[in-house]
Motif scaffolding. Structure first.
Motif, PDB file in Angstrom:
ATOM      1  N   ILE A  88      45.979  43.333  32.838  1.00  7.78           N
ATOM      2  CA  ILE A  88      45.676  42.660  31.568  1.00  7.78           C
ATOM      3  C   ILE A  88      44.157  42.603  31.393  1.00  7.78           C
ATOM      4  O   ILE A  88      43.443  42.054  32.240  1.00  7.78           O
ATOM      5  CB  ILE A  88      46.252  41.235  31.550  1.00  7.78           C
ATOM      6  CG1 ILE A  88      47.753  41.250  31.873  1.00  7.78           C
ATOM      7  CG2 ILE A  88      45.999  40.569  30.202  1.00  7.78           C
ATOM      8  CD1 ILE A  88      48.348  39.859  32.099  1.00  7.78           C
ATOM      9  N   THR A  89      43.655  43.165  30.295  1.00 10.00           N
ATOM     10  CA  THR A  89      42.206  43.171  30.032  1.00 10.00           C
ATOM     11  C   THR A  89      41.947  42.854  28.559  1.00 10.00           C
ATOM     12  O   THR A  89      42.876  42.844  27.745  1.00 10.00           O
ATOM     13  CB  THR A  89      41.582  44.544  30.344  1.00 10.00           C
ATOM     14  OG1 THR A  89      42.047  45.504  29.367  1.00 10.00           O
ATOM     15  CG2 THR A  89      41.933  45.021  31.742  1.00 10.00           C
ATOM     16  N   PRO A  90      40.675  42.654  28.204  1.00  5.63           N
ATOM     17  CA  PRO A  90      40.333  42.587  26.780  1.00  5.63           C
ATOM     18  C   PRO A  90      40.568  43.945  26.104  1.00  5.63           C
ATOM     19  O   PRO A  90      41.023  44.899  26.733  1.00  5.63           O
ATOM     20  CB  PRO A  90      38.847  42.211  26.792  1.00  5.63           C
ATOM     21  CG  PRO A  90      38.637  41.555  28.120  1.00  5.63           C
ATOM     22  CD  PRO A  90      39.544  42.292  29.063  1.00  5.63           C
ATOM     23  N   SER A  91      40.207  44.041  24.849  1.00  7.69           N
ATOM     24  CA  SER A  91      40.491  45.225  24.043  1.00  7.69           C
ATOM     25  C   SER A  91      39.902  46.507  24.626  1.00  7.69           C
ATOM     26  O   SER A  91      38.753  46.533  25.086  1.00  7.69           O
ATOM     27  CB  SER A  91      39.924  45.033  22.626  1.00  7.69           C
ATOM     28  OG  SER A  91      40.010  46.228  21.886  1.00  7.69           O
TER      29      SER A  91
ATOM     30  N   ILE B  93      46.639  42.047  37.729  1.00  4.24           N
ATOM     31  CA  ILE B  93      45.192  42.310  37.716  1.00  4.24           C
ATOM     32  C   ILE B  93      44.702  41.881  36.347  1.00  4.24           C
ATOM     33  O   ILE B  93      45.235  42.338  35.326  1.00  4.24           O
ATOM     34  CB  ILE B  93      44.882  43.810  37.924  1.00  4.24           C
ATOM     35  CG1 ILE B  93      45.625  44.377  39.138  1.00  4.24           C
ATOM     36  CG2 ILE B  93      43.371  44.030  38.031  1.00  4.24           C
ATOM     37  CD1 ILE B  93      45.204  43.815  40.468  1.00  4.24           C
ATOM     38  N   CYS B  94      43.695  41.009  36.281  1.00  2.00           N
ATOM     39  CA  CYS B  94      43.316  40.458  34.976  1.00  2.00           C
ATOM     40  C   CYS B  94      41.806  40.298  34.812  1.00  2.00           C
ATOM     41  O   CYS B  94      41.135  39.723  35.667  1.00  2.00           O
ATOM     42  CB  CYS B  94      43.988  39.102  34.769  1.00  2.00           C
ATOM     43  SG  CYS B  94      43.592  38.303  33.193  1.00  2.00           S
ATOM     44  N   ASP B  95      41.294  40.823  33.694  1.00  3.30           N
ATOM     45  CA  ASP B  95      39.956  40.473  33.203  1.00  3.30           C
ATOM     46  C   ASP B  95      40.221  39.460  32.106  1.00  3.30           C
ATOM     47  O   ASP B  95      40.719  39.800  31.032  1.00  3.30           O
ATOM     48  CB  ASP B  95      39.243  41.721  32.665  1.00  3.30           C
ATOM     49  CG  ASP B  95      37.792  41.438  32.319  1.00  3.30           C
ATOM     50  OD1 ASP B  95      37.444  40.266  32.078  1.00  3.30           O
ATOM     51  OD2 ASP B  95      36.990  42.397  32.280  1.00  3.30           O
TER      52      ASP B  95
ATOM     53  N   PHE C 166      44.767  38.718  40.637  1.00  4.98           N
ATOM     54  CA  PHE C 166      43.489  39.245  41.116  1.00  4.98           C
ATOM     55  C   PHE C 166      42.598  39.415  39.890  1.00  4.98           C
ATOM     56  O   PHE C 166      42.842  40.261  39.031  1.00  4.98           O
ATOM     57  CB  PHE C 166      43.698  40.575  41.848  1.00  4.98           C
ATOM     58  CG  PHE C 166      44.588  40.429  43.051  1.00  4.98           C
ATOM     59  CD1 PHE C 166      44.046  40.299  44.323  1.00  4.98           C
ATOM     60  CD2 PHE C 166      45.971  40.382  42.910  1.00  4.98           C
ATOM     61  CE1 PHE C 166      44.865  40.117  45.434  1.00  4.98           C
ATOM     62  CE2 PHE C 166      46.803  40.214  44.010  1.00  4.98           C
ATOM     63  CZ  PHE C 166      46.251  40.078  45.272  1.00  4.98           C
ATOM     64  N   LEU C 167      41.563  38.583  39.805  1.00  8.91           N
ATOM     65  CA  LEU C 167      40.684  38.583  38.639  1.00  8.91           C
ATOM     66  C   LEU C 167      39.509  39.532  38.850  1.00  8.91           C
ATOM     67  O   LEU C 167      38.940  39.604  39.941  1.00  8.91           O
ATOM     68  CB  LEU C 167      40.163  37.171  38.376  1.00  8.91           C
ATOM     69  CG  LEU C 167      41.233  36.114  38.074  1.00  8.91           C
ATOM     70  CD1 LEU C 167      40.602  34.736  37.988  1.00  8.91           C
ATOM     71  CD2 LEU C 167      41.971  36.446  36.782  1.00  8.91           C
TER      72      LEU C 167
ATOM     73  N   VAL D  43      44.147  34.863  43.947  1.00 10.93           N
ATOM     74  CA  VAL D  43      43.918  35.349  45.306  1.00 10.93           C
ATOM     75  C   VAL D  43      42.489  35.868  45.439  1.00 10.93           C
ATOM     76  O   VAL D  43      41.793  35.575  46.412  1.00 10.93           O
ATOM     77  CB  VAL D  43      44.930  36.458  45.674  1.00 10.93           C
ATOM     78  CG1 VAL D  43      44.602  37.051  47.046  1.00 10.93           C
ATOM     79  CG2 VAL D  43      46.339  35.903  45.663  1.00 10.93           C
ATOM     80  N   SER D  44      42.034  36.645  44.445  1.00 16.37           N
ATOM     81  CA  SER D  44      40.683  37.205  44.471  1.00 16.37           C
ATOM     82  C   SER D  44      40.034  37.046  43.107  1.00 16.37           C
ATOM     83  O   SER D  44      40.710  37.144  42.079  1.00 16.37           O
ATOM     84  CB  SER D  44      40.704  38.697  44.830  1.00 16.37           C
ATOM     85  OG  SER D  44      41.246  38.926  46.104  1.00 16.37           O
ATOM     86  N   GLN D  45      38.729  36.793  43.120  1.00 17.06           N
ATOM     87  CA  GLN D  45      37.917  36.834  41.907  1.00 17.06           C
ATOM     88  C   GLN D  45      36.756  37.791  42.204  1.00 17.06           C
ATOM     89  O   GLN D  45      35.799  37.417  42.877  1.00 17.06           O
ATOM     90  CB  GLN D  45      37.406  35.450  41.525  1.00 17.06           C
ATOM     91  CG  GLN D  45      38.515  34.440  41.226  1.00 17.06           C
ATOM     92  CD  GLN D  45      38.001  33.220  40.483  1.00 17.06           C
ATOM     93  OE1 GLN D  45      37.304  33.339  39.473  1.00 17.06           O
ATOM     94  NE2 GLN D  45      38.334  32.034  40.972  1.00 17.06           N
TER      95      GLN D  45
END
Length: 314
Positions: A35-38, A90-92, A114-115, A127-129
């Motif tokens: 998942i991310t921004p545009s 996985i996310c921004d 996991f950011l 878990v992680s940034q």
């Protein structure tokens, strides 16, 4: 004996059924949700593509989603990941505070997050940034800007989205350096929300009141590109512009002699790290690493811009 045997068999079958159901529920899917921004922004597009490629190379299925910096949309994507019984997310993220609830909900559902790129204002739930050292990078950008400006002149600062922690960190880093030079005078500071179109419009307006500016320092490359376009349209292409991200667009602009410098944050490397750590966590229950992880930024100018490609220095 017959009845006892029947009862024994029934109990055994029931126990086996319950055990099998429990095992089925315990088994995670082979899905990693990204998942991310545009993806209109090449930085976020690179994150998503590299994370997807890495996950697939490790044998995972992937689902790639964009929240467009909308926290409500992001919440829906986390719900989708939870409903899909994802192995990892996985996310921004869409906001340092706005994302806390979604990450906590995923954790409670047994799904690790996991950011990348952006931190959240809480520890112990992701878990992680994994983020670029934005302050260190901004110091590099500020030092280069001062050098290019010759330590004097009027300048403009374009700031990213105010809700984004990185926007504030980068601005603070820039000013840690620039404010040491009394000959440098900021005549305007405006947010263009990471947007090229908005940066173009803001820059056009700023130039009407400040036609004698010497430089523009920007919180990201997309805004730097918008500012440079406005300056060129006004016949002011000689104005010094410095960005932050390390995009291919700004690389090309540097090589063409327009934008003078940027700061590379290694989007591709961070995305790879996040997926590899997710893989290790899924398989072992631990990454073996601290939650907060910083990766250093690299100054990009005419001396090394030709080696830059897709947020990696080759």
């Amino acid at each position: 004996m017959g009845k006892k045997l029947v009862v024994f068999v029934l109990v055994a079958l029931l126990s086996f059924t319950l055990f099998a159901q429990g095992q089925k529920e315990a088994v995670k899917s082979n899905l990693i949700v990204i998942i991310t921004p545009s993806h209109d922004n090449p930085f976020f597009k690179t994150e998503a593509l590299v994370a997807e490629e890495t996950a697939k190379s490790l044998g995972y299925e992937t689902l790639v989603l964009s929240h467009d910096d909308d926290a409500n949309k992001q919440d829906q994507h986390f719900d989708t990941a939870i409903a899909s019984n994802a192995a990892a997310i996985i996310c921004d993220n869409a906001g340092a505070d706005a994302t806390i609830g979604a990450v906590r909900k995923a954790k409670e559902a047994g799904i690790p997050t996991f950011l990348i790129d952006r931190e959240i204002n809480e520890t112990g739930i992701a878990v992680s940034q994994i983020v670029s050292n934005n302050y260190q990078g901004a110091l590099l950008g500020g030092e280069k800007f001062v050098e290019l400006m010759g330590e004097s002149g009027k300048y403009v600062e374009l700031v990213g989205k105010e809700s984004d922690t990185n926007a504030g960190i980068r601005s603070k880093g820039y000013h840690e350096i620039i404010d040491q030079y009394p000959g440098l005078r900021m005549v305007a500071r405006q947010s263009a929300n990471w947007s090229q179109t908005e940066a173009f419009e803001k820059m056009e307006s700023i130039l009407q009141a400040n036609p004698d500016i010497k430089g523009v320092i920007s919180g990201n490359d997309t805004m730097a590109m918008g500012a440079m376009a406005a300056l060129n349209a006004a016949g002011m292409g000689e104005v010094i512009v410095v960005g932050f991200d390390g995009s291919n667009d700004v690389r090309d602009s540097i090589l063409a002699g327009d934008i003078k410098a940027t700061v590379l944050q290694t989007a591709a490397t961070n995305a790879i790290m996040a997926v590899e750590q997710a893989d290790k966590y899924i398989k072992t229950g631990s990454t073996g690493l601290p939650e907060k992880q910083l990766t250093d930024c690299i100054l990009i100018d005419e001396s090394n811009a030709a080696r830059l490609d897709n947020f990696m220095l080759k």
